[in-house]
Design a protein around this motif. Structure first.
Motif, PDB file in Angstrom:
ATOM      1  N   LYS A 142       2.977   6.483 -16.336  1.00 59.91           N
ATOM      2  CA  LYS A 142       4.059   7.427 -16.005  1.00 59.91           C
ATOM      3  C   LYS A 142       4.808   6.972 -14.750  1.00 59.91           C
ATOM      4  O   LYS A 142       6.017   7.183 -14.627  1.00 59.91           O
ATOM      5  N   THR A 143       4.082   6.336 -13.828  1.00 55.36           N
ATOM      6  CA  THR A 143       4.741   5.817 -12.621  1.00 55.36           C
ATOM      7  C   THR A 143       5.749   4.733 -13.005  1.00 55.36           C
ATOM      8  O   THR A 143       6.861   4.691 -12.486  1.00 55.36           O
ATOM      9  N   ILE A 144       5.347   3.886 -13.953  1.00 56.43           N
ATOM     10  CA  ILE A 144       6.276   2.842 -14.411  1.00 56.43           C
ATOM     11  C   ILE A 144       7.468   3.471 -15.126  1.00 56.43           C
ATOM     12  O   ILE A 144       8.618   3.107 -14.882  1.00 56.43           O
ATOM     13  N   LEU A 156       0.850  -1.183   0.000  1.00 62.12           N
ATOM     14  CA  LEU A 156       0.000   0.000   0.000  1.00 62.12           C
ATOM     15  C   LEU A 156       0.889   1.237   0.000  1.00 62.12           C
ATOM     16  O   LEU A 156       2.008   1.215   0.502  1.00 62.12           O
ATOM     17  N   HIS A 157       0.375   2.314  -0.589  1.00 59.65           N
ATOM     18  CA  HIS A 157       1.148   3.552  -0.662  1.00 59.65           C
ATOM     19  C   HIS A 157       1.216   4.203   0.729  1.00 59.65           C
ATOM     20  O   HIS A 157       0.208   4.273   1.419  1.00 59.65           O
ATOM     21  N   PRO A 158       2.418   4.684   1.123  1.00 63.93           N
ATOM     22  CA  PRO A 158       2.547   5.241   2.480  1.00 63.93           C
ATOM     23  C   PRO A 158       1.553   6.370   2.787  1.00 63.93           C
ATOM     24  O   PRO A 158       1.013   6.434   3.891  1.00 63.93           O
ATOM     25  N   LEU A 172       7.084  11.163  -2.924  1.00 64.98           N
ATOM     26  CA  LEU A 172       5.967  10.558  -2.206  1.00 64.98           C
ATOM     27  C   LEU A 172       4.703  10.543  -3.052  1.00 64.98           C
ATOM     28  O   LEU A 172       4.027   9.531  -3.161  1.00 64.98           O
ATOM     29  N   VAL A 173       4.373  11.706  -3.636  1.00 64.26           N
ATOM     30  CA  VAL A 173       3.103  11.852  -4.336  1.00 64.26           C
ATOM     31  C   VAL A 173       3.339  12.040  -5.833  1.00 64.26           C
ATOM     32  O   VAL A 173       4.246  12.771  -6.227  1.00 64.26           O
ATOM     33  N   ASN A 203       9.120   6.999  -5.709  1.00 64.74           N
ATOM     34  CA  ASN A 203      10.164   5.986  -5.656  1.00 64.74           C
ATOM     35  C   ASN A 203       9.512   4.683  -5.181  1.00 64.74           C
ATOM     36  O   ASN A 203       9.187   4.527  -4.018  1.00 64.74           O
ATOM     37  N   LEU A 204       9.303   3.741  -6.119  1.00 61.65           N
ATOM     38  CA  LEU A 204       8.573   2.508  -5.758  1.00 61.65           C
ATOM     39  C   LEU A 204       9.319   1.698  -4.695  1.00 61.65           C
ATOM     40  O   LEU A 204       8.700   1.038  -3.868  1.00 61.65           O
ATOM     41  N   GLN A 205      10.668   1.787  -4.702  1.00 60.52           N
ATOM     42  CA  GLN A 205      11.423   1.060  -3.671  1.00 60.52           C
ATOM     43  C   GLN A 205      11.011   1.563  -2.291  1.00 60.52           C
ATOM     44  O   GLN A 205      10.835   0.782  -1.360  1.00 60.52           O
TER      45      GLN A 205
END
Lengths: 498, 589
Positions: free
Chosen positions: B461-463, A225-227, A478-479, A484-486
């Protein structure tokens, strides 16, 4: 070469005979295997417990380089040059074409094995200067290869090191002695438990290889889940714990009327400027206003009433109609309070919302054109400023913030207004954590709410506490799509009070 | 929130005592101000232009103080000091008086009909026998600038002109003329220009160019002349050089021209209440007469003292305190609102002075009582309001689905609701006119042209921003998109969508299809044509031909899934095959 799997046992048998112990390097030499394999055997025996004891030692020793080995096989470069020169001599240019030509020529010259005739016919020519030679470089390297390090003194060794024929290497060896549980018959260690072992019961007689508990495990494959949404969930939970009902905020497009006018925010207010608010080109205007209420709003702005002087300006419906992207969720609170006033019999309410709002602002590391606003509203008879402070104290306590103080402030639609500050232990100063106040009568009375009803409200952004919680400095990480997916994968669960 | 720069030394001198920075910060906090920064002119120059430019700049300590946006009376040293001294009971609030000249004749400003369309209002006043020092004059000019930026809305609502009265001769005429017919030497220029030339000249002026738009398309420009034809000012752009004030100026004529008369009156009241302090007869202002084209005349400044009567009970109940009427009257008096107990002893008569234009309702008086009492001295209480909490059904569903989509191995993204037209049209192979997108009129950049009509571009775009991450990438988002809808009051409506995307070396249609099946399972919808859900081949330019299906549930189309078209993948700067699902969740409420 010996079979690696029996190496531990060969080692143990040798150890049985060696009372003082063994040097791993010597064992390798004696068994004719690579030293690293012996080291592997030592380690595997060590893991069995007290079968052996091994003490690590390091020793320096000389080793032939690749070039050195080649010299042992084919002779030194200078010897090869001497051999290549026939009795009738050789053109220097021809000699230089040989693989050993350049290095061998200068060495053979300084050994005075050959001579150069610069004035010979057809160009400089090389002749033998002696009849025969002794290739001592090759001989010495040969001796060294066979383990006879004493064959050369240090000066000679260093000379050959300079010629890159010898290298001095550090070698880690083990001094192996018998352990307290020494035995020459070791059973093979099992790596892990198998269904067969369980079925047959053979696990009882087996030795299992020890686990390395210092290594990390394998992270499970999972979604995350997104922070920011995790923090939103916690805020939602807090409001629900406090008995607040969630407002329907699924309307990003709002009319200026509900976003500003109904909140007694005058039409010339800077927030209504092109530079601060996103206006819509299509659909540009809203319709279907509750006209009697709109008339009361117009009156309180332009003439006053309900005890107010008003702003005394020419209120225009054209401004109120302008569609915008809502600048705060308070527009929804306003719609909800208006609805509440329409139900006839007033009943107390507690409302909350957490949703997106939009500002046409200059962007930086902490500001984006859209962010999430957290808002709480309580409407009841006779609420006081002390009540507002009490509710805020409860709310922030649930966030783990107990040290609060309040500063007088100005908001167009609340009076009194107060900014909420909390003491930041890290920064060692008071920082603003929210804004709050009691909605103005000029906002509530035109809606038709009873005069004795007070509405207290507060708001804060969702992004700021999230950035602090997760230690993020740049809001873009963050938004939005540059996230940053990591960071999303690695972020811990959110408990706001710890 | 406006910020005022105050010289610390002058401030402490005027306050009659020294404060440590911490003490002054504390005082500001209590009073509702914020000591934002402690700096100096030198420091500011070093920060903004580099240390080499700061040679010789003053290092006198400056306090930068944030003042609430409605407290125009605190925007200069004079007002701030008076406010704080009264608050700390070191002096009483002075009484501002307006007087008629001994001759009985007011100085006159006559407004002509031509102004009606461009800037119809004007107010004026005179400050007699004033003594300026450099600091006072600077403060006076700073205050004008602060008022111009705030209540005057960058001069569009009100523009202030101050003039050395001894250089001109009344009565004055406020008229409007074609730009070519106005000619004068503007402030700090050496020659005369026509108004049209001035508009050209100031196009490159860092300060004045921001006000030119106010007149730009007007056929007639406002201008004020004296009885000899000398130009006082061309509001709201520039004053004439002729009437320039200096340290020697003794008598000042103030005019404010406006499109909003109420604000002009407030601005004039603020100017004269702040600076009449330096007149020979302190806090006394000479009135001027303004005559409108209909010959109606008005005397300015208004300097009205208004009275409100409140009960002590009302204040106590709003704040949540129990103070006696006498004590409340005392608290309010500290806030520059001279108050006394009247009637049967339960009522308080509050006098609102002309510099407190922010007090427009008894609730404003309540706030001042609370500030003087001290916000942090108020006893915190928990209201007894009893309510049962309810979740908003759409949020509840969203929260539950998010959890399970993450449990299904997809990671949640959070993308912007605003984007470019390109994102929702060109890059998906669609025409913007075919979307029901809401368009923004004033975007500063292309990123904010429209509200998104689909969640897909945000995920793509996130990818694109996370291409370095190991494959496969599996993302989802549950959030709102916006479509035009004539059936709502604003003509548009949010729709809650679920979007998911699978990005890998293979298209993975079965993965995305499986996710749809899982979502339906979670929503307790069974596969089937009649009452369940099913998918059916569909044409969509965003998808690879033959690899797109439409999703039907509850008897309606709820969205699409499929393998994205290679052109779409390329336009989002991606290189791998990709499949996606986007459906609305609102039918499942």
């Amino acid at each position: 070469m010996a079979d690696c799997s029996v190496l531990p046992e060969s080692l143990l048998r040798r150890l049985e005979k060696a009372d003082d112990g063994l040097n791993s390097l010597e064992v390798a030499g004696a068994l004719g295997v690579d030293h690293q394999l012996v080291v592997g055997a030592v380690k595997s025996l060590q893991s069995l417990g007290e079968v052996i004891q091994a003490e690590q030692r390091s020793s320096k020793h000389w080793e032939l380089t690749e070039e050195g080995k080649e010299v042992v096989d084919n002779g030194s470069h200078e010897a090869r040059v001497f051999t290549a020169v026939p009795l009738e001599g050789l053109l220097q240019s021809e000699l230089m074409k040989l693989p050993s030509g350049k290095v061998g020529f200068s060495k053979a010259m300084s050994n005075k094995w050959i001579r150069l005739d610069k004035n010979a016919e057809g160009g400089p020519r090389i002749y033998r200067a002696v009849d025969s030679i002794t290739d001592s470089v090759r001989e010495k390297l040969h001796l060294l290869r066979d383990g006879k390090e004493d064959a050369m003194d240090d000066k000679e060794k260093n000379e050959l090191k300079k010629r890159k024929l010898l290298a001095e290497v550090n070698i880690k060896t083990y001094w192996i002695t018998r352990g307290s549980a020494f035995t020459t018959s070791v059973t093979k260690q099992e790596t892990d438990l198998t269904p067969e072992m369980i079925a047959s019961g053979s696990w009882r007689d087996k030795n299992f290889k020890a686990y390395n508990f210092d290594a990390l495990g394998v992270i499970p494959e999972c979604g995350h889940l997104h922070p920011l949404m995790k923090v939103r969930t916690q805020f939602r939970q807090i409001f629900l714990e406090m008995g607040f009902t969630e407002m329907p905020t699924n309307n990003f497009i709002e009319s200026s009327f509900w976003n500003f006018d109904s909140l007694f925010q005058p039409q010339q207010h800077p927030a209504r400027d092109q530079h601060d608010t996103f206006f819509l080109e299509d659909p540009a205007e809203a319709t279907n206003f509750p006209m009697d209420y709109l008339a009361r709003v117009k009156k309180v702005h332009s003439e006053g009433g309900y005890g107010s002087q008003g702003y005394k300006y020419d209120w225009k419906i054209k401004e109120a109609k302008k569609n915008i992207l809502r600048t705060h969720t308070t527009a929804v609170s306003s719609r909800m309070l208006y609805q509440l006033a329409q139900q006839g019999n007033f009943t107390p309410v507690k409302y909350f919302s957490i949703d997106r709002v939009f500002r046409n602002e200059t962007l930086d590391a902490t500001h984006l054109a859209e962010f999430h606003q957290i808002e709480g509203v309580v409407a009841d008879y006779g609420l006081t400023l002390g009540d507002l402070m009490g509710v805020l104290h409860q709310f922030f306590t649930k966030l783990g913030i107990t040290k609060l103080r309040f500063k007088p402030a100005y908001n167009p639609y609340t009076e009194p207004s107060m900014e909420v500050f909390s003491y930041h232990e890290g920064l060692k100063k008071w920082v603003e954590v929210g804004n709050s106040g009691i909605f103005r009568p000029e906002m509530l009375l035109p809606m038709g709410l009873p005069e004795e009803v007070s509405v207290i409200a507060w708001g804060l952004s969702l992004e700021r506490p999230t950035m602090i919680k997760y230690g993020i400095n740049n809001i873009r990480e963050l938004v939005g799509h540059k996230v940053n997916l990591q960071m999303v994968y690695d972020s811990p669960i959110c408990r706001l009070d710890s | 929130m406006p910020t005022v720069s105050i010289n610390r030394e002058l401030l402490f001198q005027a306050l009659g005592r020294e404060y440590t920075d911490e003490e002054f910060d504390e005082l500001c906090f209590e009073f509702g101000l914020e000591l934002d920064e402690i700096t100096s002119e030198k420091e500011i120059i070093v920060r903004e232009q580099g240390s080499d430019k700061a040679d010789g700049a003053s290092d006198v300590v400056l306090y930068k103080i944030d003042v609430p946006a409605n407290r125009y009376d605190l925007l200069c040293l004079e007002g701030l000091v008076r406010g704080l001294q009264v608050f700390k009971e070191r002096c009483e609030a002075p009484r501002y008086r307006k007087v008629t000249p001994a001759s009985g004749e007011h100085l006159k400003l006559v407004i002509t009909t031509e102004t009606a369309k461009v800037r119809p209002h004007a107010v004026a006043a005179v400050l007699r026998n004033i003594t300026f020092t450099k600091e006072r004059l600077d403060s006076f000019i700073d205050l004008q600038e602060k008022l111009h930026q705030n209540i005057c809305r960058k001069r569009s609502l009100v523009a202030i002109g101050i003039h050395d009265l001894d250089t001109i001769c009344g009565p004055f005429t406020y008229t409007a003329l074609p730009p070519a017919e106005i000619k004068f030497q503007p402030l700090n220029q050496t020659k005369e220009y026509t108004a049209a030339e001035l508009m050209q000249l100031y196009k490159t002026d860092g300060h004045l160019r921001h006000y030119l738009y106010i007149l730009e398309n007007e056929p007639l420009y406002p201008v004020i002349y004296d009885s000899n034809g000398v130009v006082l000012s061309m509001p709201p752009i520039i004053n004439g050089n002729h009437t320039k004030t200096s340290l020697k100026t003794r008598n000042i004529f103030i005019e404010c021209t406006a499109t909003d008369l109420t604000k002009a009156k407030i601005v004039l009241d603020i100017l004269v209440t702040m600076f009449s302090e330096y007149c020979q007869e302190s806090f006394t202002v000479e009135a001027a007469e303004v005559m409108y084209p209909n010959e109606k005349t008005y005397i300015y400044p208004e300097l009205t003292y208004r009275k409100e009567i409140l009960t002590a009970d009302y204040i106590n109940k709003k704040v949540g305190i129990r103070e006696t009427p006498e004590s409340l009257a005392k608290l309010l008096t500290r806030m520059y609102l001279k108050s006394q107990v009247v009637g049967d002893g339960s009522e308080i008569e509050v006098e609102i002075p002309p510099n407190r234009a922010d007090i427009i309702h008894p609730c404003d008086i309540v706030e001042d009582a609370a500030i003087a009492y001290g916000y942090n001295n108020i006893q915190m209480t928990i209201p007894k309001t009893y309510t049962i909490a309810n979740q908003f059904s759409l949020s509840k569903l969203t929260e539950l689905l998010r959890q399970d989509l993450a449990a299904a191995g997809f990671t949640e993204a959070l993308t912007f609701a605003l984007c470019s037209k390109e994102d929702i049209a060109d890059r998906l192979g669609k025409d913007i006119s075919a979307t029901k997108a809401v368009h923004i009129a004033n975007p500063k950049t292309a990123e904010f042209q429209v509200a998104r009509t689909t969640l897909l571009p945000g995920l793509l775009k996130t990818i694109a921003a996370n291409r370095k991450m190991p494959l496969p990438l599996k993302l989802f988002e549950i959030s709102d998109i916006v479509l035009k809808d004539p059936n709502t009051d604003v003509g548009a409506r949010n729709h809650r969508h679920v979007c998911a995307i699978y990005y890998n070396k293979n298209p993975g249609f079965e993965v995305i299809h499986g996710l749809l099946d899982r979502v339906m399972q979670l929503l307790d919808v069974k596969p089937g044509r009649d009452h369940g859900y099913y998918i059916q081949a569909a044409e969509d330019v965003s998808f690879f031909p033959g690899r797109c299906a439409e999703v039907f549930a509850k008897g309606q189309s709820i969205g699409r899934l499929g393998v994205l078209h290679p052109d779409v993948i390329t336009k989002f700067e991606l290189t791998m095959p990709c499949s996606a699902l986007e459906i609305t969740v609102e039918p499942f409420l």
